[in-house]
Design an enzyme around this catalytic site. Structure first.
Site, PDB file in Angstrom:
ATOM      1  N   SER A 146       0.520  -1.221  -0.025  1.00 56.48           N
ATOM      2  CA  SER A 146      -0.133  -0.060  -0.026  1.00 56.48           C
ATOM      3  C   SER A 146       0.953   1.268   0.088  1.00 56.48           C
ATOM      4  O   SER A 146       2.110   1.226   0.255  1.00 56.48           O
ATOM      5  CB  SER A 146      -0.947  -0.143   1.381  1.00 56.48           C
ATOM      6  N   TYR A 159      -1.758  -1.463  10.320  1.00 53.04           N
ATOM      7  CA  TYR A 159      -1.811  -1.498   8.936  1.00 53.04           C
ATOM      8  C   TYR A 159      -0.461  -1.152   8.033  1.00 53.04           C
ATOM      9  O   TYR A 159       0.166  -1.753   7.429  1.00 53.04           O
ATOM     10  CB  TYR A 159      -2.921  -0.505   8.331  1.00 53.04           C
TER      11      TYR A 159
HETATM   12  P1  NAD Z   1     -11.442  -5.799   0.304  1.00 51.19           P
HETATM   13  O1  NAD Z   1     -11.841  -5.294   1.939  1.00 51.19           O
HETATM   14  O2  NAD Z   1     -12.469  -5.346  -0.745  1.00 51.19           O
HETATM   15  O3  NAD Z   1     -11.173  -7.330   0.650  1.00 51.19           O
HETATM   16  C1  NAD Z   1     -10.856  -8.031  -0.659  1.00 51.19           C
HETATM   17  C2  NAD Z   1     -11.144  -9.487  -0.349  1.00 51.19           C
HETATM   18  O4  NAD Z   1     -10.282 -10.128   0.669  1.00 51.19           O
HETATM   19  C3  NAD Z   1     -12.761  -9.694  -0.053  1.00 51.19           C
HETATM   20  O5  NAD Z   1     -13.231 -10.326  -0.626  1.00 51.19           O
HETATM   21  C4  NAD Z   1     -12.344 -10.218   1.508  1.00 51.19           C
HETATM   22  O6  NAD Z   1     -13.523 -11.162   1.758  1.00 51.19           O
HETATM   23  C5  NAD Z   1     -11.079 -10.991   1.519  1.00 51.19           C
HETATM   24  N1  NAD Z   1     -10.766 -11.191   2.917  1.00 51.19           N
HETATM   25  C6  NAD Z   1     -10.656 -10.490   3.821  1.00 51.19           C
HETATM   26  N2  NAD Z   1      -9.854 -10.952   4.923  1.00 51.19           N
HETATM   27  C7  NAD Z   1      -9.713 -12.189   4.632  1.00 51.19           C
HETATM   28  C8  NAD Z   1      -8.872 -13.366   5.049  1.00 51.19           C
HETATM   29  N3  NAD Z   1      -8.720 -13.512   6.294  1.00 51.19           N
HETATM   30  N4  NAD Z   1      -8.644 -14.460   4.400  1.00 51.19           N
HETATM   31  C9  NAD Z   1      -9.184 -14.589   2.927  1.00 51.19           C
HETATM   32  N5  NAD Z   1      -9.769 -13.592   2.416  1.00 51.19           N
HETATM   33  C10 NAD Z   1     -10.091 -12.502   3.261  1.00 51.19           C
HETATM   34  O7  NAD Z   1      -9.878  -5.340   0.140  1.00 51.19           O
HETATM   35  P2  NAD Z   1      -9.272  -4.515  -1.314  1.00 51.19           P
HETATM   36  O8  NAD Z   1      -9.703  -2.980  -0.938  1.00 51.19           O
HETATM   37  O9  NAD Z   1      -9.861  -5.165  -2.524  1.00 51.19           O
HETATM   38  O10 NAD Z   1      -7.645  -4.678  -0.913  1.00 51.19           O
HETATM   39  C11 NAD Z   1      -6.945  -5.547  -1.426  1.00 51.19           C
HETATM   40  C12 NAD Z   1      -5.632  -5.235  -0.823  1.00 51.19           C
HETATM   41  O11 NAD Z   1      -5.354  -4.046  -1.412  1.00 51.19           O
HETATM   42  C13 NAD Z   1      -5.240  -5.378   0.586  1.00 51.19           C
HETATM   43  O12 NAD Z   1      -4.356  -6.090   0.952  1.00 51.19           O
HETATM   44  C14 NAD Z   1      -5.387  -4.015   0.782  1.00 51.19           C
HETATM   45  O13 NAD Z   1      -4.522  -3.610   2.031  1.00 51.19           O
HETATM   46  C15 NAD Z   1      -4.818  -3.439  -0.419  1.00 51.19           C
HETATM   47  N6  NAD Z   1      -5.000  -1.953  -0.441  1.00 51.19           N
HETATM   48  C16 NAD Z   1      -6.051  -1.487  -0.681  1.00 51.19           C
HETATM   49  C17 NAD Z   1      -6.389  -0.206  -0.815  1.00 51.19           C
HETATM   50  C18 NAD Z   1      -7.798   0.414  -1.039  1.00 51.19           C
HETATM   51  O14 NAD Z   1      -7.881   1.518  -1.199  1.00 51.19           O
HETATM   52  N7  NAD Z   1      -8.743  -0.458  -1.505  1.00 51.19           N
HETATM   53  C19 NAD Z   1      -5.253   0.672  -0.967  1.00 51.19           C
HETATM   54  C20 NAD Z   1      -4.084   0.005  -0.581  1.00 51.19           C
HETATM   55  C21 NAD Z   1      -3.943  -1.181  -0.564  1.00 51.19           C
END
Ligand code: NAD
Length: 263
Positions: A146, A159
């Site tokens: 991230s 985080y």
């Molecule tokens: P999200 O919250 O939409 O979750 C994506 C999926 O992960 C969901 O289907 C959820 O059910 C699954 N998940 C959550 N916990 C889990 C677990 N313990 N085991 C298995 N599956 C699990 O997340 P996102 O926004 O798609 O983010 C995906 C990745 O990108 C993450 O690592 C997040 O930290 C990173 N990220 C996201 C953003 C953002 O703005 N969305 C920004 C920077 C980094």
């Protein structure tokens, strides 16, 4: 040189995406499928897996908590059965973790964030590497970090700590696995449009006691491009790193964020 071909992952690539049933993970799954890849997703959300597998017959899935070692072993049994091997691991699953000062964060929530965002990455890498050593044209691992793994992020310490740790893991594994022709990189999304980010902004607004719209404005003011990025833009960077065009790139952390200047 056929640059169009270089920019597309090889059709038939076998890809495992953690947390791949929704959000960024699903966007990555759809992107790979569009290039002719076979994708296995794992996710805690069984309903989301069912929905994802209706997107394309090229997507299979396992319900699993990435922080549970036994679940992870089951995922790899399914990967062997469904894909018969592995070329690409996308370590995407992650949770936002708690928002609050260090003396206010609950220790259970701290530990859960480390378990889901960091320990899981170790469990998946450990299981995947023997398979990636046998990958057809060399293996690929992409860790989802991230912009909070590039900049300090007050009041989101668990985080940020895990997302910096993921970069350390990627850079160290790149050194360890390069001689086996396995490339390891991290992708650092910035503020990604979608419900997850809305939740993050809402939590921060509540903590500071200001309206959501004001908080959102403050977030955008810190981005050079003055906009959020899309899931598809993040997915495109993952495809690039997994394509022949990325064949010399390893040990890097690629920010896909419109240049977030500060958090
Ligand atoms: P999200 O919250 O939409 O979750 C994506 C999926 O992960 C969901 O289907 C959820 O059910 C699954 N998940 C959550 N916990 C889990 C677990 N313990 N085991 C298995 N599956 C699990 O997340 P996102 O926004 O798609 O983010 C995906 C990745 O990108 C993450 O690592 C997040 O930290 C990173 N990220 C996201 C953003 C953002 O703005 N969305 C920004 C920077 C980094």
């Amino acid at each position: 040189m056929d640059f169009m071909k270089l920019l597309t992952p090889r059709p038939g690539l076998r890809v495992l995406i953690t947390g791949g049933a929704s959000g960024i993970g699903l966007a990555i799954a759809k992107a790979f499928v569009s290039t002719g890849a076979r994708v296995h997703v794992c996710d805690v959300d069984a309903k989301a897996i069912d929905a994802a597998s209706t997107v394309s017959p090229a997507i299979s899935g396992t319900r699993a908590d990435v922080a549970n070692k036994d679940d992870v072993k089951r995922v790899f049994e399914d990967v062997r059965r469904e894909l018969g091997g592995l070329d690409v691991l996308i370590n995407n699953a992650g949770i936002a973790g708690p928002t609050g000062g260090i003396d206010a964060i609950d220790s259970g929530e701290w530990e859960q964030t480390i378990d889901v965002n960091l320990n899981s990455q170790y469990y998946f890498s450990r299981e995947a590497v023997p398979m990636l050593r046998e990958a057809t044209d060399g293996g690929v691992i992409v860790f989802m970090s991230s912009v909070a793994g590039r900049l300090g992020y007050g009041f989101r310490t668990p985080y940020a700590a895990t997302k910096w740790a993921v970069v350390g893991l990627a850079k160290s594994l790149a050194i360890e696995l390069g001689p086996d022709n396995i490339r390891v990189n991290a992708v650092q999304p910035g503020i990604v449009k979608g419900p997850r980010m809305e939740g993050v902004i809402a939590a921060r607004a509540k903590q500071l006691g200001i309206p959501y719209e004001e908080m959102e404005k403050q977030y955008l003011a810190k981005i050079s491009l003055r906009r959020m990025v899309t899931q598809e833009e993040v997915a495109a960077s993952v495809l690039y790193l997994s394509s022949p065009a990325g064949s010399a790139i390893s040990g890097q952390a690629l920010s896909v964020c419109g240049n977030v200047e500060t958090l």
